[in-house]
Design a protein around this motif. Structure first.
Motif, PDB file in Angstrom:
ATOM      1  N   UNK A  47       0.827  -1.206   0.000  1.00 64.90           N
ATOM      2  CA  UNK A  47       0.000   0.000   0.000  1.00 64.90           C
ATOM      3  C   UNK A  47       0.861   1.256   0.000  1.00 64.90           C
ATOM      4  N   UNK A  48       0.665   2.081  -1.010  1.00 63.96           N
ATOM      5  CA  UNK A  48       1.302   3.397  -1.079  1.00 63.96           C
ATOM      6  C   UNK A  48       0.219   4.402  -1.481  1.00 63.96           C
ATOM      7  N   UNK A  49       0.436   5.684  -1.221  1.00 66.07           N
ATOM      8  CA  UNK A  49      -0.643   6.652  -1.409  1.00 66.07           C
ATOM      9  C   UNK A  49      -0.995   6.998  -2.861  1.00 66.07           C
ATOM     10  N   UNK A  50      -0.040   6.870  -3.784  1.00 70.01           N
ATOM     11  CA  UNK A  50      -0.328   7.299  -5.161  1.00 70.01           C
ATOM     12  C   UNK A  50       0.653   6.651  -6.137  1.00 70.01           C
ATOM     13  N   UNK A  51       0.426   6.882  -7.429  1.00 66.94           N
ATOM     14  CA  UNK A  51       1.189   6.209  -8.484  1.00 66.94           C
ATOM     15  C   UNK A  51       2.682   6.525  -8.447  1.00 66.94           C
ATOM     16  N   UNK A  52       3.045   7.751  -8.164  1.00 72.43           N
ATOM     17  CA  UNK A  52       4.469   8.083  -8.149  1.00 72.43           C
ATOM     18  C   UNK A  52       5.182   7.403  -6.979  1.00 72.43           C
ATOM     19  N   UNK A  53       4.488   7.280  -5.858  1.00 72.44           N
ATOM     20  CA  UNK A  53       5.054   6.544  -4.724  1.00 72.44           C
ATOM     21  C   UNK A  53       5.197   5.065  -5.083  1.00 72.44           C
ATOM     22  N   UNK A  54       4.249   4.539  -5.860  1.00 73.11           N
ATOM     23  CA  UNK A  54       4.322   3.146  -6.301  1.00 73.11           C
ATOM     24  C   UNK A  54       5.546   2.935  -7.187  1.00 73.11           C
ATOM     25  N   UNK A  55       5.782   3.855  -8.104  1.00 70.04           N
ATOM     26  CA  UNK A  55       6.946   3.741  -8.985  1.00 70.04           C
ATOM     27  C   UNK A  55       8.241   3.806  -8.180  1.00 70.04           C
ATOM     28  N   UNK A  56       8.310   4.734  -7.253  1.00 67.08           N
ATOM     29  CA  UNK A  56       9.508   4.856  -6.416  1.00 67.08           C
ATOM     30  C   UNK A  56       9.767   3.579  -5.621  1.00 67.08           C
ATOM     31  N   UNK A  57       8.711   3.022  -5.023  1.00 66.06           N
ATOM     32  CA  UNK A  57       8.841   1.821  -4.210  1.00 66.06           C
ATOM     33  C   UNK A  57       9.245   0.622  -5.074  1.00 66.06           C
ATOM     34  N   UNK A  58       8.672   0.507  -6.256  1.00 63.84           N
ATOM     35  CA  UNK A  58       8.994  -0.618  -7.144  1.00 63.84           C
ATOM     36  C   UNK A  58      10.458  -0.572  -7.567  1.00 63.84           C
ATOM     37  N   UNK A  59      10.940   0.592  -7.937  1.00 66.03           N
ATOM     38  CA  UNK A  59      12.342   0.737  -8.337  1.00 66.03           C
ATOM     39  C   UNK A  59      13.254   0.452  -7.148  1.00 66.03           C
ATOM     40  N   UNK A  60      12.873   0.924  -5.983  1.00 60.65           N
ATOM     41  CA  UNK A  60      13.642   0.643  -4.762  1.00 60.65           C
ATOM     42  C   UNK A  60      13.773  -0.861  -4.546  1.00 60.65           C
ATOM     43  N   UNK A  61      12.657  -1.593  -4.677  1.00 58.02           N
ATOM     44  CA  UNK A  61      12.672  -3.038  -4.459  1.00 58.02           C
ATOM     45  C   UNK A  61      13.515  -3.759  -5.509  1.00 58.02           C
ATOM     46  N   UNK A  62      13.465  -3.317  -6.753  1.00 60.97           N
ATOM     47  CA  UNK A  62      14.301  -3.925  -7.795  1.00 60.97           C
ATOM     48  C   UNK A  62      15.775  -3.676  -7.476  1.00 60.97           C
ATOM     49  N   UNK A  63      16.105  -2.455  -7.124  1.00 57.48           N
ATOM     50  CA  UNK A  63      17.497  -2.124  -6.798  1.00 57.48           C
ATOM     51  C   UNK A  63      18.012  -2.900  -5.593  1.00 57.48           C
ATOM     52  N   UNK A  64      17.133  -3.232  -4.663  1.00 54.40           N
ATOM     53  CA  UNK A  64      17.520  -4.000  -3.481  1.00 54.40           C
ATOM     54  C   UNK A  64      17.529  -5.506  -3.741  1.00 54.40           C
ATOM     55  N   UNK A  65      17.096  -5.913  -4.924  1.00 59.00           N
ATOM     56  CA  UNK A  65      17.051  -7.336  -5.251  1.00 59.00           C
ATOM     57  C   UNK A  65      15.829  -8.055  -4.705  1.00 59.00           C
ATOM     58  N   UNK A  66      14.845  -7.308  -4.199  1.00 54.96           N
ATOM     59  CA  UNK A  66      13.622  -7.933  -3.673  1.00 54.96           C
ATOM     60  C   UNK A  66      12.696  -8.386  -4.803  1.00 54.96           C
ATOM     61  N   UNK A  67      12.759  -7.718  -5.942  1.00 54.30           N
ATOM     62  CA  UNK A  67      11.975  -8.083  -7.123  1.00 54.30           C
ATOM     63  C   UNK A  67      12.936  -8.402  -8.246  1.00 54.30           C
ATOM     64  N   UNK A  68      12.575  -9.377  -9.060  1.00 56.08           N
ATOM     65  CA  UNK A  68      13.389  -9.744 -10.220  1.00 56.08           C
ATOM     66  C   UNK A  68      12.946  -9.014 -11.478  1.00 56.08           C
ATOM     67  N   UNK A  69      11.660  -8.731 -11.572  1.00 55.24           N
ATOM     68  CA  UNK A  69      11.082  -8.121 -12.774  1.00 55.24           C
ATOM     69  C   UNK A  69      10.158  -6.995 -12.335  1.00 55.24           C
ATOM     70  N   UNK A  70      10.124  -5.945 -13.129  1.00 57.10           N
ATOM     71  CA  UNK A  70       9.241  -4.823 -12.863  1.00 57.10           C
ATOM     72  C   UNK A  70       8.327  -4.633 -14.077  1.00 57.10           C
ATOM     73  N   UNK A  71       7.025  -4.657 -13.837  1.00 57.81           N
ATOM     74  CA  UNK A  71       6.060  -4.413 -14.905  1.00 57.81           C
ATOM     75  C   UNK A  71       5.331  -3.125 -14.601  1.00 57.81           C
ATOM     76  N   UNK A  72       5.390  -2.210 -15.522  1.00 57.94           N
ATOM     77  CA  UNK A  72       4.690  -0.944 -15.351  1.00 57.94           C
ATOM     78  C   UNK A  72       3.199  -1.173 -15.488  1.00 57.94           C
ATOM     79  N   UNK A  73       2.444  -0.578 -14.608  1.00 54.97           N
ATOM     80  CA  UNK A  73       0.985  -0.653 -14.683  1.00 54.97           C
ATOM     81  C   UNK A  73       0.443   0.525 -15.443  1.00 54.97           C
ATOM     82  N   UNK A  74      -0.408   1.312 -14.799  1.00 46.71           N
ATOM     83  CA  UNK A  74      -1.078   2.416 -15.478  1.00 46.71           C
ATOM     84  C   UNK A  74      -0.429   3.765 -15.169  1.00 46.71           C
ATOM     85  N   UNK A  75       0.819   3.756 -14.806  1.00 51.65           N
ATOM     86  CA  UNK A  75       1.517   5.004 -14.490  1.00 51.65           C
ATOM     87  C   UNK A  75       1.766   5.802 -15.768  1.00 51.65           C
ATOM     88  N   UNK A  76       1.445   7.072 -15.721  1.00 53.77           N
ATOM     89  CA  UNK A  76       1.647   7.939 -16.901  1.00 53.77           C
ATOM     90  C   UNK A  76       2.972   8.643 -16.824  1.00 53.77           C
TER      91      UNK A  76
END
Length: 76
Positions: A47-76
């Motif tokens: 849970x994050x408050x908005x789309x930009x926070x979601x993008x920031x969190x997803x990139x953070x997790x990829x950089x930390x190795x928590x996620x292997x793949x990142x798929x963009x959703x409906x972020x503009x």
């Protein structure tokens, strides 16, 4: 948050292609899931408050190795 992004995550799970995590406003994600009548059991919602926070969190997790793949959703 969009129908297509959620369906993509469900298809990844249902086809055993990976274990999806959804990042975004939890209430919006749950509302979309309800409208599509899909089960999110086994899918983590971060849970994050908005789309930009979601993008920031997803990139953070990829950089930390928590996620292997990142798929963009409906972020503009």
């Amino acid at each position: 948050c969009s129908d297509y992004a959620l369906i993509g995550a469900i298809e990844v799970k249902n086809n055993n292609l990976g274990i999806p995590s959804l990042i975004g406003p939890k209430n919006k994600i749950l509302a979309i899931a309800k409208s599509l009548n899909v089960d999110l059991t086994g899918i983590e919602i971060i849970d994050v408050p908005h789309s930009h926070a979601a993008a920031d969190k997803a990139v953070e997790f990829v950089n930390q190795g928590k996620f292997d793949i990142l798929m963009k959703g409906s972020l503009h």
